[in-house]
Design a protein around this motif. Structure first.
Motif, PDB file in Angstrom:
ATOM      1  N   ILE A   2      -6.250  10.383 -11.441  1.00 37.94           N
ATOM      2  CA  ILE A   2      -6.876   9.617 -10.360  1.00 37.94           C
ATOM      3  C   ILE A   2      -5.891   9.379  -9.226  1.00 37.94           C
ATOM      4  O   ILE A   2      -4.678   9.319  -9.457  1.00 37.94           O
ATOM      5  CB  ILE A   2      -7.435   8.285 -10.937  1.00 37.94           C
ATOM      6  CG1 ILE A   2      -8.188   7.459  -9.893  1.00 37.94           C
ATOM      7  CG2 ILE A   2      -6.343   7.477 -11.614  1.00 37.94           C
ATOM      8  CD1 ILE A   2      -8.967   6.294 -10.486  1.00 37.94           C
ATOM      9  N   HIS A   3      -6.418   9.259  -8.034  1.00 38.30           N
ATOM     10  CA  HIS A   3      -5.624   8.919  -6.852  1.00 38.30           C
ATOM     11  C   HIS A   3      -6.127   7.613  -6.260  1.00 38.30           C
ATOM     12  O   HIS A   3      -7.326   7.371  -6.235  1.00 38.30           O
ATOM     13  CB  HIS A   3      -5.768  10.016  -5.778  1.00 38.30           C
ATOM     14  CG  HIS A   3      -5.372   9.554  -4.407  1.00 38.30           C
ATOM     15  ND1 HIS A   3      -4.060   9.520  -3.996  1.00 38.30           N
ATOM     16  CD2 HIS A   3      -6.096   9.038  -3.390  1.00 38.30           C
ATOM     17  CE1 HIS A   3      -4.009   9.023  -2.759  1.00 38.30           C
ATOM     18  NE2 HIS A   3      -5.235   8.731  -2.367  1.00 38.30           N
ATOM     19  N   GLY A   4      -5.219   6.800  -5.744  1.00 34.18           N
ATOM     20  CA  GLY A   4      -5.590   5.628  -4.959  1.00 34.18           C
ATOM     21  C   GLY A   4      -4.664   5.514  -3.762  1.00 34.18           C
ATOM     22  O   GLY A   4      -3.451   5.729  -3.901  1.00 34.18           O
ATOM     23  N   SER A   5      -5.187   5.181  -2.586  1.00 38.87           N
ATOM     24  CA  SER A   5      -4.362   5.031  -1.382  1.00 38.87           C
ATOM     25  C   SER A   5      -3.243   4.027  -1.632  1.00 38.87           C
ATOM     26  O   SER A   5      -3.430   3.030  -2.341  1.00 38.87           O
ATOM     27  CB  SER A   5      -5.202   4.523  -0.213  1.00 38.87           C
ATOM     28  OG  SER A   5      -6.309   5.349   0.006  1.00 38.87           O
ATOM     29  N   ASP A   6      -2.081   4.277  -0.993  1.00 35.47           N
ATOM     30  CA  ASP A   6      -0.924   3.422  -1.274  1.00 35.47           C
ATOM     31  C   ASP A   6      -0.631   2.374  -0.204  1.00 35.47           C
ATOM     32  O   ASP A   6       0.304   1.589  -0.355  1.00 35.47           O
ATOM     33  CB  ASP A   6       0.323   4.276  -1.558  1.00 35.47           C
ATOM     34  CG  ASP A   6       0.722   5.155  -0.383  1.00 35.47           C
ATOM     35  OD1 ASP A   6       0.260   4.917   0.752  1.00 35.47           O
ATOM     36  OD2 ASP A   6       1.521   6.085  -0.608  1.00 35.47           O
ATOM     37  N   SER A   7      -1.384   2.345   0.899  1.00 31.48           N
ATOM     38  CA  SER A   7      -1.144   1.348   1.959  1.00 31.48           C
ATOM     39  C   SER A   7      -2.379   1.253   2.845  1.00 31.48           C
ATOM     40  O   SER A   7      -3.276   2.109   2.761  1.00 31.48           O
ATOM     41  CB  SER A   7       0.045   1.776   2.827  1.00 31.48           C
ATOM     42  OG  SER A   7      -0.276   2.987   3.499  1.00 31.48           O
ATOM     43  N   VAL A  24      -6.048  -1.672  -6.972  1.00 29.60           N
ATOM     44  CA  VAL A  24      -6.426  -0.371  -7.553  1.00 29.60           C
ATOM     45  C   VAL A  24      -5.178   0.388  -7.987  1.00 29.60           C
ATOM     46  O   VAL A  24      -5.158   1.005  -9.060  1.00 29.60           O
ATOM     47  CB  VAL A  24      -7.305   0.453  -6.581  1.00 29.60           C
ATOM     48  CG1 VAL A  24      -7.359   1.922  -6.981  1.00 29.60           C
ATOM     49  CG2 VAL A  24      -8.710  -0.122  -6.527  1.00 29.60           C
ATOM     50  N   ARG A  25      -4.115   0.335  -7.186  1.00 27.98           N
ATOM     51  CA  ARG A  25      -2.857   0.985  -7.584  1.00 27.98           C
ATOM     52  C   ARG A  25      -2.366   0.406  -8.922  1.00 27.98           C
ATOM     53  O   ARG A  25      -1.869   1.130  -9.774  1.00 27.98           O
ATOM     54  CB  ARG A  25      -1.783   0.796  -6.511  1.00 27.98           C
ATOM     55  CG  ARG A  25      -2.099   1.471  -5.184  1.00 27.98           C
ATOM     56  CD  ARG A  25      -1.768   2.928  -5.146  1.00 27.98           C
ATOM     57  NE  ARG A  25      -0.348   3.214  -5.228  1.00 27.98           N
ATOM     58  CZ  ARG A  25       0.168   4.450  -5.186  1.00 27.98           C
ATOM     59  NH1 ARG A  25      -0.630   5.500  -5.071  1.00 27.98           N
ATOM     60  NH2 ARG A  25       1.465   4.638  -5.270  1.00 27.98           N
ATOM     61  N   LYS A  26      -2.512  -0.918  -9.097  1.00 31.50           N
ATOM     62  CA  LYS A  26      -2.109  -1.546 -10.363  1.00 31.50           C
ATOM     63  C   LYS A  26      -2.996  -1.105 -11.520  1.00 31.50           C
ATOM     64  O   LYS A  26      -2.531  -0.868 -12.627  1.00 31.50           O
ATOM     65  CB  LYS A  26      -2.220  -3.074 -10.250  1.00 31.50           C
ATOM     66  CG  LYS A  26      -1.009  -3.742  -9.702  1.00 31.50           C
ATOM     67  CD  LYS A  26      -1.038  -5.209 -10.132  1.00 31.50           C
ATOM     68  CE  LYS A  26      -0.325  -6.062  -9.112  1.00 31.50           C
ATOM     69  NZ  LYS A  26      -0.497  -7.497  -9.387  1.00 31.50           N
TER      70      LYS A  26
HETATM   71 MG    MG Z   1       0.211   8.897  -3.318  1.00 26.81          MG
END
Ligand code: MG
Ligand code: GTP
Length: 153
Positions: A114-119, A84-86
Motif C-alpha cells: 500500500i501507498h499513502g501520501s507523506d505530506s 494513514v502513514r501510521k
Molecule cells: Mg513515499
C-alpha cells in the motif's frame, strides 16, 4: 479537513487485501472520497514516484506498479495524512509493528502492499495526478457526528 491519496499496490490487489485495507481506514473513522481500479500508465507511475527517479530500484518499482491493478483512493478526515502513514507502517515491512498494514501483511520492501501520501504537498500533488476533480465526491458522512466531538467541514 484533510485529504490523502492511498493506493493498494498490485501485490495487495492480487493477494485480495483491498477489502481488509479499506476496512481498517473505515474502522478508524475516515471517509472515502474517491475510488477506482486501474492499470497505471508508465507516465503516471514515473511521475508518481518522480522523487525516486535516481534510485537503483526505480525501474523495478515502475514496472511493478504499472503491472497493475492498482486500487487508487482518496480518504478524508482529521490528520488523515499522518494517521494513514501510521496505520500503514514503515517502508520496510520487516521493521513494522504488528497491527500495521505492512506489519501484518508484508515481508519485502518491494512488495509492501500500500501507498499513502507523506505530506500535505505530496497529497495535493498525488490526488491531482491520479484523479480528475469530478471523480472526488463531496458528501457528509453521517458517522461524523459520532467520530468527532465537533463536526467540521
Ligand atoms: Mg513515499
Ligand atoms: P510509498 O507509500 O509507496 O511512497 O512508500 P514510502 O513512502 O514508505 O517509501 P518511499 O516513498 O521512500 O519509497 C516508495 C516505494 O519504493 C516503497 O514503498 C518501496 O516499495 C520502494 N522502495 C523504497 N526503498 C526501497 C529499497 O531500498 N529497495 C526496494 N526494492 N524498494 C524500495
Amino acid at each position: 479537513t484533510e485529504r490523502t491519496f492511498v493506493a493498494i499496490k498490485p501485490d495487495g490487489v492480487h493477494r485480495g487485501l483491498i477489502g481488509r485495507t479499506i476496512a481498517r481506514l473505515e474502522d478508524k473513522g475516515y471517509s472515502l472520497v474517491a475510488l477506482k481500479l486501474l492499470k497505471p500508465s508508465r507516465t503516471l507511475a514515473e511521475s508518481h514516484y518522480e522523487s525516486l527517479r535516481s534510485k537503483p530500484f526505480f525501474g523495478d518499482l515502475v514496472s511493478f506498479i504499472t503491472s497493475g491493478p492498482v486500487c487508487a483512493m482518496v480518504w478524508e478526515g482529521k490528520d488523515v495524512i499522518g494517521q494513514v502513514r501510521k496505520l500503514i507502517g514503515n517502508t520496510d515491512p520487516l521493521t513494522c509493528a504488528p497491527g500495521t498494514i505492512r506489519g501484518d501483511f508484508g515481508i519485502d520492501i518491494g512488495r509492501n502492499i500500500i501507498h499513502g501520501s507523506d505530506s500535505i504537498s505530496s497529497a495535493e500533488r498525488e490526488i491531482q495526478l491520479w484523479f480528475h476533480s469530478e471523480e472526488l465526491v463531496d458528501w457528509n458522512p453521517s458517522l461524523h457526528e459520532w467520530v468527532y466531538e465537533k463536526v467540521f467541514n
